[in-house]
Each structure stands twice: as structure tokens, then as C-alpha cells.
Design an enzyme around this catalytic site. Sequence first.
Site, PDB file in Angstrom:
ATOM      1  N   ASP A  54      27.178  -3.200 -41.116  1.00 50.11           N
ATOM      2  CA  ASP A  54      26.587  -3.668 -39.825  1.00 50.11           C
ATOM      3  C   ASP A  54      24.875  -3.532 -40.273  1.00 50.11           C
ATOM      4  O   ASP A  54      24.417  -2.618 -40.385  1.00 50.11           O
ATOM      5  CB  ASP A  54      26.901  -2.646 -38.708  1.00 50.11           C
ATOM      6  CG  ASP A  54      26.197  -2.916 -37.646  1.00 50.11           C
ATOM      7  OD1 ASP A  54      25.383  -4.010 -37.508  1.00 50.11           O
ATOM      8  OD2 ASP A  54      26.337  -2.165 -36.480  1.00 50.11           O
ATOM      9  N   ASN A 113      21.709 -14.468 -45.443  1.00 53.41           N
ATOM     10  CA  ASN A 113      22.260 -15.667 -44.517  1.00 53.41           C
ATOM     11  C   ASN A 113      22.423 -15.013 -43.180  1.00 53.41           C
ATOM     12  O   ASN A 113      22.477 -15.920 -42.052  1.00 53.41           O
ATOM     13  CB  ASN A 113      23.400 -16.359 -45.177  1.00 53.41           C
ATOM     14  CG  ASN A 113      24.193 -17.226 -44.143  1.00 53.41           C
ATOM     15  OD1 ASN A 113      23.852 -18.352 -43.898  1.00 53.41           O
ATOM     16  ND2 ASN A 113      25.228 -16.514 -43.608  1.00 53.41           N
ATOM     17  N   TYR A 138      14.303 -16.412 -30.992  1.00 48.65           N
ATOM     18  CA  TYR A 138      14.965 -16.985 -32.346  1.00 48.65           C
ATOM     19  C   TYR A 138      13.811 -17.438 -33.192  1.00 48.65           C
ATOM     20  O   TYR A 138      14.111 -17.135 -34.533  1.00 48.65           O
ATOM     21  CB  TYR A 138      16.027 -17.587 -31.730  1.00 48.65           C
ATOM     22  CG  TYR A 138      17.041 -18.286 -32.706  1.00 48.65           C
ATOM     23  CD1 TYR A 138      17.692 -17.456 -33.662  1.00 48.65           C
ATOM     24  CD2 TYR A 138      16.758 -19.579 -33.158  1.00 48.65           C
ATOM     25  CE1 TYR A 138      18.371 -17.984 -34.627  1.00 48.65           C
ATOM     26  CE2 TYR A 138      17.382 -20.025 -34.300  1.00 48.65           C
ATOM     27  CZ  TYR A 138      18.084 -19.317 -35.231  1.00 48.65           C
ATOM     28  OH  TYR A 138      18.983 -19.749 -36.331  1.00 48.65           O
ATOM     29  N   LYS A 176      13.037 -16.333 -37.155  1.00 45.71           N
ATOM     30  CA  LYS A 176      13.731 -17.197 -38.215  1.00 45.71           C
ATOM     31  C   LYS A 176      12.053 -17.676 -39.252  1.00 45.71           C
ATOM     32  O   LYS A 176      12.027 -17.666 -40.141  1.00 45.71           O
ATOM     33  CB  LYS A 176      14.164 -18.550 -37.733  1.00 45.71           C
ATOM     34  CG  LYS A 176      15.691 -18.145 -37.373  1.00 45.71           C
ATOM     35  CD  LYS A 176      16.404 -17.683 -38.546  1.00 45.71           C
ATOM     36  CE  LYS A 176      17.793 -17.527 -38.568  1.00 45.71           C
ATOM     37  NZ  LYS A 176      18.534 -17.184 -39.579  1.00 45.71           N
ATOM     38  N   THR A 196      29.058 -24.908 -37.124  1.00 44.05           N
ATOM     39  CA  THR A 196      29.749 -23.479 -37.793  1.00 44.05           C
ATOM     40  C   THR A 196      30.546 -22.754 -36.666  1.00 44.05           C
ATOM     41  O   THR A 196      30.700 -23.397 -35.588  1.00 44.05           O
ATOM     42  CB  THR A 196      28.395 -22.509 -37.642  1.00 44.05           C
ATOM     43  OG1 THR A 196      27.754 -22.468 -36.663  1.00 44.05           O
ATOM     44  CG2 THR A 196      27.525 -23.181 -38.946  1.00 44.05           C
TER      45      THR A 196
END
Length: 241
Positions: free
Chosen positions: A63, A86, A151, A155, A186
Amino acid sequence: MTAQNPRTALVTGATSGIGRATAQALARDGHRVLIHGRDADRGAAVVRAVEEAGGQARFLAADLLNPADVARLAAEAGPVDVLVNNAGRAWFGPTAELDTDTFDRLFAGNVRAAYQLVGALAPGMAERGSGAVISVDSVAGRIGLAGGAAYSASKASLSAMTRSWAAEFSSRGVRVNSVAPGPVYTDGASRELIEQLGAETLLRRPARPEEIAAVIAFLASPAAGYVTGAVIPVDGGRGAV
């Protein structure tokens, strides 16, 4: 790299999407791949797929929100030649609606875990005089998206760390790069949303996971021997306009 002495690659979040495609691509290139994920059944399925194609793979559960689990993952992985950061999570919505706990989990999974793994594994690469670290950023880290502030910041952090890690490790043979995908088909993503975002790219379509994985595999290969500190957009031209 030979069949008797394969390089080892650790791919986080490798049980689906870009991670799974990357694990398979690296295995085809002759790497022994460590498949990270949280779901043992999904991990076993990826391992089987790699082995059925003639590759070598092993599943490691962890985790990434738990620092102790990340440390255990690094210890169980042992010396690795390629690290692919990733794994990640996303949240989109009005800034005022993002609660602190979700914000913290976003940065723990997208930023802190990658930082911790590089800290644990890159020094060993440097001691051996070779290695590659590839992190999966996003076009969201380069352009403004309404509802994507947190987000996007997480990134963009990966690419900022990539440049600093390249400055820290590359003189000792460790190449550090990022890829910045655009919309990708995805598991778990809304197909309608991905197709809408894909229509905004210059190629007018989303990417397949295999198209992102191919660039990651290139960065892990000797063919990219003079590439470090780079953030490579794989976004259908979305970041260019």
C-alpha cells in the site's frame, strides 16, 4: 543484459492500465519484472501473462499510502536496475470540495511514495554505476484543467523531482526521466470522458496504454543512453496548443 543475467525492473501500479502494459513491454525486452499492486489476484494475472509470453515476473503487494509498506516494498524488491513510478490516484472537482484527507492521500500516493522509492533504490543504482528511473507524470502537470489543481500539482511534482534526481544521480550512471501522458484508455476511467479529452488532442483520439508503455520501455533501454532529466510528452500534441 542476457537471459542468464537479466536486469530487474520494478513497476508500481502494474496490475492494470499503463503499468500492466509497461511490465509486459519491459519483460519482452528481457527484464525480470517485479509487479507491484495491492490486489494479489490481479497481480497473479499479470505475472501469468508475462510468463506465458516467455518473460519473468514476480508480484509484490504494498500500500503506497503507508510509508512502512513502501519501505518494505523496496526491501523486498532488492537491487533493481529500472524503477518505474507509475502508481497514482486522481481526483477532479471544485477546489473547495476537496477535503484535506483526500488531498493528503493524493500527494502520498502520487508524490511521497515515488520520492521514498527513489531514495531507497537509486543510491544502489548509483553505486553499481547504472540504472534508470522513469516516473509517470501527466499532461495535467503542464496545462491548466478546471477541477484538477491538486492532481495537476501532484503530477507536476514528479517532473520537478525528476529534474532534481537527474542532477543528483546522473553523473553516477543513473538516468532519470518522466513521461507525461495525455488521455489514455485505462481500467476504471470513464470511457466517455477519455474520448472527450482525446478529441481535444492534435491526433483527435486518446492513447492506448501500450503507446505510453513503449516510450517508458525506450527510456529504460540502452537506446536512451544519452537521455536524462527529460519530461517527454506522450499526449497526442495536447500540450502543444
